[in-house]
Design a protein around this motif. Structure first.
Motif, PDB file in Angstrom:
ATOM      1  N   PHE A 402     -81.969 -27.184  43.007  1.00  0.00           N
ATOM      2  CA  PHE A 402     -83.269 -26.661  42.584  1.00  0.00           C
ATOM      3  C   PHE A 402     -84.313 -27.771  42.447  1.00  0.00           C
ATOM      4  N   HIS A 484     -80.917 -17.248  41.090  1.00  0.00           N
ATOM      5  CA  HIS A 484     -79.968 -18.288  40.662  1.00  0.00           C
ATOM      6  C   HIS A 484     -78.630 -17.720  40.243  1.00  0.00           C
ATOM      7  N   CYS A 485     -77.677 -18.629  40.103  1.00  0.00           N
ATOM      8  CA  CYS A 485     -76.394 -18.278  39.494  1.00  0.00           C
ATOM      9  C   CYS A 485     -76.644 -18.136  37.999  1.00  0.00           C
ATOM     10  N   GLU A 491     -76.938 -22.990  36.935  1.00  0.00           N
ATOM     11  CA  GLU A 491     -78.389 -22.867  37.165  1.00  0.00           C
ATOM     12  C   GLU A 491     -79.037 -24.217  36.851  1.00  0.00           C
ATOM     13  N   MET A 496     -80.259 -22.807  41.918  1.00  0.00           N
ATOM     14  CA  MET A 496     -81.426 -21.940  41.697  1.00  0.00           C
ATOM     15  C   MET A 496     -82.445 -22.237  42.785  1.00  0.00           C
TER      16      MET A 496
END
Ligand code: C2O
Ligand code: CU
Ligand code: CU
Length: 503
Positions: A402, A484-485, A491, A496
């Motif tokens: 991310f 996201h997870c 995350e 994400m």
């Protein structure tokens, strides 16, 4: 990456210079390392040190957030995130975070068509926060994204309208950059119920919210920081609590049919559940009611998922809500015992319940999303790398971690898309998208495809290791949305991305 490579990587760490920079606490938790006396301590899993919590108290109802508005159709209130001292065990103070001093936070209840205005005051010392309205159809700039932090000491009013048809079991929690996992396990999460104007489920069934949280308590009552094992697997605590209580008790007359809303707001605990001796019928998911009720022997609630059930208590005696085994993939030592936890005890009395109307055969119509205009693919992987301060786990989507300043996907409002979510990692990852509800159309594993057992509106779906999940989704409101997870440590470690929805 594969578990074998991962463990080999860990073994080679033993001789790497950077190892010295790892905290001893973390070292205790490293798999495959000979830490002598340290092995077996602080695994972050149930152990001899676990504090005993009282059980069997009457199930508490979550306090409601009071609507301060007198105007019909307007819900107005204040929510502050602030340090709170909670008491889980006799004589032990637990410093935590609460919304208006409570954990879980106060239950917010509004009705379809309402306007909501909630002023959030961030009273967390030295940390930014936000309120994210998980699953709710709110404008992107009102959704508490990490790009819109509320500084410590500052306030922000979130405002949005609840559209017709949006009735469902939503929730709220912080979403600040790099601090979400910690703020949630320290206590910040609450229920947001949107009720329909007319409910097809008989009112006589009641409506009981059960919020599952996951608490780890040290002997002195404090909540320990995340260990390396927690960062890899997501934090799993020692006690699964229901509405903040361990194995609370509920009394019902026999013959009772009860509506329950189950919420998994834990950081990383997978809950496979059943009532021992009482049949369950699923009537709703993350995004509200199904088209028709579906009987279930057991249910899997992965982190962030919700289910609505009707449970029939047909004979007198105790009935327990308990956990069954579910292997979600675990790295390193300290895999928690999944099975055999009693979460709730229902005492079914000899007194018969009053006659209640039957559950209708159909609950509501559910639109189909139609043919997708765009196909997208999201691939989950796990990596491990050394940096100056130690070992770093990476949880990636399409090979990247991310980055708040990067848009990963550009899409168009109102356009139906097929998202293919591929889990090439060794753990299950519950996939969540902000701002909308989607419909899962297919699961694929080892070349075998299957359709879900029923059509449902979801905002979070578990993607098991080695599995591909295909879903149809449409974003109706423009702006950046996170996907996201929902294992919050994953995350935080990169799993994400941002989809920018254009008008
Ligand atoms: Cu519960 Cu980004 O979400
Ligand atoms: Cu969300
Ligand atoms: Cu994950």
């Amino acid at each position: 990456m594969h578990r074998r490579t991962f463990l080999a990587g860990l073994a080679s760490l033993a001789s790497a210079p950077a190892v010295a920079q790892m905290k001893m606490d973390d070292m205790d938790n490293m798999p495959g390392m000979d830490m002598g006396d340290h092995m077996g301590h602080d695994m972050g899993a149930p152990s001899g040190k676990t504090v005993t919590l009282p059980e069997g108290e009457a199930l508490r109802e979550l306090p409601r957030l009071v609507n301060e508005s007198r105007t019909p159709g307007l819900f107005k209130a204040r929510l502050s995130a602030e340090p709170a001292t909670l008491r889980f065990a006799e004589g032990l103070d637990t410093p935590a975070l609460g919304y208006n001093g409570m954990s879980p936070g106060p239950l917010i209840e509004a009705v379809e068509g309402d306007r909501v205005e909630i002023t959030f005051a961030n009273g967390i010392p030295n940390e930014a926060s936000t309120i994210h309205w998980h699953g709710m159809p709110v404008p992107a700039d009102q959704d508490g994204n990490p790009m819109d932090p509320v500084a410590s000491g500052a306030e922000k009013t979130y405002g949005f309208d609840l559209p017709e048809g949006s009735a469902a079991s939503y929730w709220y929690h912080p979403h600040p950059h790099g601090k979400t996992a910690e703020q949630v396990y320290r206590g910040l999460a609450g229920v947001f119920l949107v009720r329909p104007k007319a409910d097809p489920v008989p009112a006589a069934y009641g409506d009981t919210v059960l919020v599952f949280t996951d608490l780890r308590l040290a002997a002195d009552g404090t909540m320990p920081d995340n260990t390396m094992i927690d960062l890899m697997n997501g934090r799993v605590g020692d006690h699964v609590l229901v509405n903040g209580q361990k194995n609370p008790r509920l009394e019902v007359p026999f013959g009772t049919k009860r509506r329950f809303r189950l919420y998994n707001v834990t950081n990383a605990r997978f809950l496979r559940l059943a009532f021992d001796g009482a049949p369950m019928t699923i009537i709703g998911t993350d995004g509200g009611l199904l088209e028709a009720p579906v009987a279930a022997d057991d249910i899997l609630l992965s982190p962030a998922e919700r289910l609505e059930l009707i449970v029939s208590f047909e004979k007198p005696g105790p009935v327990t809500l308990y956990t069954l085994d579910y292997d979600r993939g675990w790295m390193g030592a300290g895999r928690p015992a999944d099975a055999g936890l009693t979460l709730l005890t229902v005492n079914v009395s000899e007194t018969p319940a009053e006659q209640v109307p039957p559950l209708p055969d159909t609950l509501r119509p559910m639109a189909q999303l139609g043919a997708p205009l765009v196909n997208r693919r999201f691939v989950f992987t796990e990596t491990m790398a050394m940096n100056a301060t130690g070992m770093e786990m990476g949880f990636l989507i399409n090979g990247t971690a991310f980055d708040m300043s990067r848009v990963d996907v550009v899409s168009k409002a109102g356009q139906v898309e097929l998202w293919e979510v591929v889990n090439q990692a060794d753990m299950d990852h519950p996939f969540h998208v902000h701002g909308t509800q989607f419909q899962v159309v297919e699961h694929e594993r080892d070349g075998k495809k299957s359709a879900p057992a029923y059509r449902a509106w979801k905002d979070t779906v578990n993607v098991a290791r080695g599995e591909t999940v295909r879903l149809l989704l449409r974003q109706d409101r423009p702006g950046p949305r996170m996907y996201h997870c929902h294992i919050l440590e994953h995350e935080q470690l990169g799993m994400m991305g941002i989809v920018d929805v254009q008008a």
